[in-house]
Design an enzyme around this catalytic site. Structure first.
Site, PDB file in Angstrom:
ATOM      1  N   THR A  23       0.827  -1.206   0.000  1.00 20.87           N
ATOM      2  CA  THR A  23       0.000   0.000   0.000  1.00 20.87           C
ATOM      3  C   THR A  23       0.857   1.250   0.000  1.00 20.87           C
ATOM      4  O   THR A  23       0.462   2.284  -0.544  1.00 20.87           O
ATOM      5  CB  THR A  23      -0.923  -0.024   1.243  1.00 20.87           C
ATOM      6  OG1 THR A  23      -1.754  -1.174   1.136  1.00 20.87           O
ATOM      7  CG2 THR A  23      -1.800   1.202   1.323  1.00 20.87           C
ATOM      8  N   TYR A  64      -8.185   1.091  -3.834  1.00 20.59           N
ATOM      9  CA  TYR A  64      -6.865   1.394  -4.389  1.00 20.59           C
ATOM     10  C   TYR A  64      -6.202   0.099  -4.833  1.00 20.59           C
ATOM     11  O   TYR A  64      -6.689  -0.993  -4.528  1.00 20.59           O
ATOM     12  CB  TYR A  64      -5.981   2.113  -3.354  1.00 20.59           C
ATOM     13  CG  TYR A  64      -5.516   1.200  -2.247  1.00 20.59           C
ATOM     14  CD1 TYR A  64      -6.350   0.885  -1.180  1.00 20.59           C
ATOM     15  CD2 TYR A  64      -4.248   0.608  -2.278  1.00 20.59           C
ATOM     16  CE1 TYR A  64      -5.940   0.019  -0.168  1.00 20.59           C
ATOM     17  CE2 TYR A  64      -3.831  -0.259  -1.273  1.00 20.59           C
ATOM     18  CZ  TYR A  64      -4.686  -0.542  -0.223  1.00 20.59           C
ATOM     19  OH  TYR A  64      -4.281  -1.401   0.762  1.00 20.59           O
ATOM     20  N   GLU A 116      -2.640 -29.139  27.938  1.00 19.19           N
ATOM     21  CA  GLU A 116      -3.658 -30.187  27.783  1.00 19.19           C
ATOM     22  C   GLU A 116      -3.212 -31.260  26.794  1.00 19.19           C
ATOM     23  O   GLU A 116      -3.697 -32.382  26.819  1.00 19.19           O
ATOM     24  CB  GLU A 116      -4.978 -29.561  27.335  1.00 19.19           C
ATOM     25  CG  GLU A 116      -5.728 -28.841  28.461  1.00 19.19           C
ATOM     26  CD  GLU A 116      -7.067 -28.319  27.987  1.00 19.19           C
ATOM     27  OE1 GLU A 116      -8.047 -29.072  28.017  1.00 19.19           O
ATOM     28  OE2 GLU A 116      -7.124 -27.141  27.573  1.00 19.19           O
ATOM     29  N   LYS A 127       0.393  -8.103  12.876  1.00 22.98           N
ATOM     30  CA  LYS A 127      -0.649  -7.224  12.328  1.00 22.98           C
ATOM     31  C   LYS A 127      -1.927  -7.554  13.082  1.00 22.98           C
ATOM     32  O   LYS A 127      -2.448  -8.666  12.980  1.00 22.98           O
ATOM     33  CB  LYS A 127      -0.818  -7.440  10.820  1.00 22.98           C
ATOM     34  CG  LYS A 127      -1.823  -6.453  10.221  1.00 22.98           C
ATOM     35  CD  LYS A 127      -1.839  -6.431   8.702  1.00 22.98           C
ATOM     36  CE  LYS A 127      -2.788  -5.330   8.244  1.00 22.98           C
ATOM     37  NZ  LYS A 127      -2.822  -5.115   6.810  1.00 22.98           N
ATOM     38  N   THR A 134       1.653  -4.484   4.289  1.00 24.87           N
ATOM     39  CA  THR A 134       1.565  -4.837   5.711  1.00 24.87           C
ATOM     40  C   THR A 134       0.944  -6.219   5.950  1.00 24.87           C
ATOM     41  O   THR A 134       1.131  -6.791   7.017  1.00 24.87           O
ATOM     42  CB  THR A 134       0.743  -3.788   6.483  1.00 24.87           C
ATOM     43  OG1 THR A 134      -0.576  -3.741   5.932  1.00 24.87           O
ATOM     44  CG2 THR A 134       1.398  -2.426   6.407  1.00 24.87           C
ATOM     45  N   ASP A 135       0.207  -6.757   4.955  1.00 26.10           N
ATOM     46  CA  ASP A 135      -0.508  -8.020   5.181  1.00 26.10           C
ATOM     47  C   ASP A 135       0.421  -9.153   5.620  1.00 26.10           C
ATOM     48  O   ASP A 135       0.080  -9.934   6.506  1.00 26.10           O
ATOM     49  CB  ASP A 135      -1.255  -8.456   3.911  1.00 26.10           C
ATOM     50  CG  ASP A 135      -2.445  -7.550   3.592  1.00 26.10           C
ATOM     51  OD1 ASP A 135      -2.771  -6.680   4.420  1.00 26.10           O
ATOM     52  OD2 ASP A 135      -3.049  -7.724   2.517  1.00 26.10           O
TER      53      ASP A 135
END
Ligand code: ASP
Length: 358
Positions: free
Chosen positions: A41, A54, A313, A192, A119-120
């Site tokens: 981005t 975008y 567990e 993120k 950023t993903d």
């Protein structure tokens, strides 16, 4: 006559030195930083400054540098375009290219690297580099939540701050970092956490490494986990990584995905389990069958914060699985791929040690 000439020459030389020397020295002192652009981005563009639509990866690195006022005062900068993709399209191929280029540049006279990135999947690229970069010099990833054409675009200041961190001598030895929204995060701990706001990256378990406000850098501490020069992993001669997939856990999940992935050729599987890396009994049985066939299974969690206990567990020794400790599923996948690349026959005990140490 000659004496007058010599004196004049001396005066002119002294004047020139007085005027230009500090300038020249200042230039020489600027650290050499290379910006490697991959897209995202931060290089995105939209039709409208106020619309949310975008496309990532539209603007070139040179245009991005030119859009940041005073950035060239921080460092002797150059840019290279490695790819121009939204980070949803980031790939192992690009990771290997990026890591090899960073190692090459840092082995020379380059003082630090900034990587611009969507950023993903930025935390994944950062963690991958954290394990395979062979230098103490700073490597800083940055990106933005708003495209370059948006009102109050966050990219330019993020890039300015990322260069300031990469150029800061205190940044040495802190592994690969993410700089966004005035904050410095370690590759190990950054996640993120929110889909679209600018404060998307957080380090909820270990806290921030530091802050950077309009280029003013303050470090609080060093990162958690082994990284860079102390890491045993390397990309030298590596062309691909073994296939590792992630299975997402939920109530009454179907155990079918695990044998399907084994059949598809997965060498490792990370289960993003519920709670403390838990999963239904039927999935645990599928895990046991997979590990018996030689497929490595790591138990992580879909919970955003916390450590998957070694003796909770689930008794890993019963199912042949390994705990991801505090690595989230996507970072656990990266460590598992590198571990299997290094040693396809790695024992459960050795692998568990890696998850404890990295
Ligand atoms: N989808 C974009 C990307 O990861 C989002 C961003 O950069 O913020 O490239």
């Amino acid at each position: 006559m000659n004496t007058v000439k010599t004196r004049m020459n001396l005066i002119v030389t002294a004047f020139m030195l007085f005027v230009f020397l500090p300038y020249t020295m200042g230039q020489e002192k600027l650290p050499k930083i290379v910006i490697l652009a991959t897209g995202g981005t931060i290089a995105g563009a939209g039709e409208s400054a106020t619309g949310s639509a975008y496309t990532s990866g539209q603007v070139s690195i040179d245009a991005m540098i030119d859009a940041v006022p005073n950035i060239r005062k921080l460092a002797n900068l150059s840019g290279e375009q490695l790819s121009n993709v939204g980070s949803q399209d980031m790939s192992i191929k690009i990771w290997l290219k990026l890591a090899k280029r960073i190692n090459e540049l840092l082995a020379g006279d380059v003082d630090g690297i900034v990587v611009t990135h969507g950023t993903d999947t930025q935390e994944e690229t950062a963690f991958f580099l954290n394990l395979v970069v062979k230098s103490d010099k700073p490597v800083v990833l940055t990106g933005s939540m708003r495209p370059s054409t948006a009102l109050s675009a966050d990219g330019p200041l993020n890039m300015y701050n990322a260069v300031a961190v990469a150029a800061n001598p205190e940044a040495k030895g802190r592994g690969v970092m993410i700089v966004m929204n005035d904050e410095i995060h370690s590759a190990h701990s950054a996640k993120k956490m929110i889909t679209t706001p600018v404060q998307t990256f957080q380090s909820p378990q270990h806290g921030l490494l530091g802050t950077v406000i309009f280029g003013q850098v303050t470090f609080f501490h060093y990162p958690y986990g082994i990284h860079t020069t102390k890491s045993e992993f390397s990309v030298d001669g590596v062309k691909k990584l073994p296939r590792v997939d992630i299975v997402y856990g939920c109530a009454d999940m179907s155990p079918d995905l695990i044998p399907m992935l084994v059949k598809a050729g997965a060498k490792g599987i990370v289960v993003a389990g519920v709670g403390d890396g838990n999963m239904p009994e039927s999935t645990l049985k599928a895990v046991k069958r997979a590990t018996k066939k030689g497929v490595t299974v790591v138990r992580a969690t879909r919970v955003p914060i916390g450590t998957v206990l070694l003796h909770g567990e689930v008794d890993d020794s019963k199912y042949g699985s390994v705990s991801s400790m505090d690595l989230n599923p996507q970072k656990a996948r990266i460590l598992l791929m590198l571990a299997l690349q290094k040693n396809p026959e790695i024992s459960r005990e050795e692998l568990q040690k890696m998850f404890i140490n990295y």
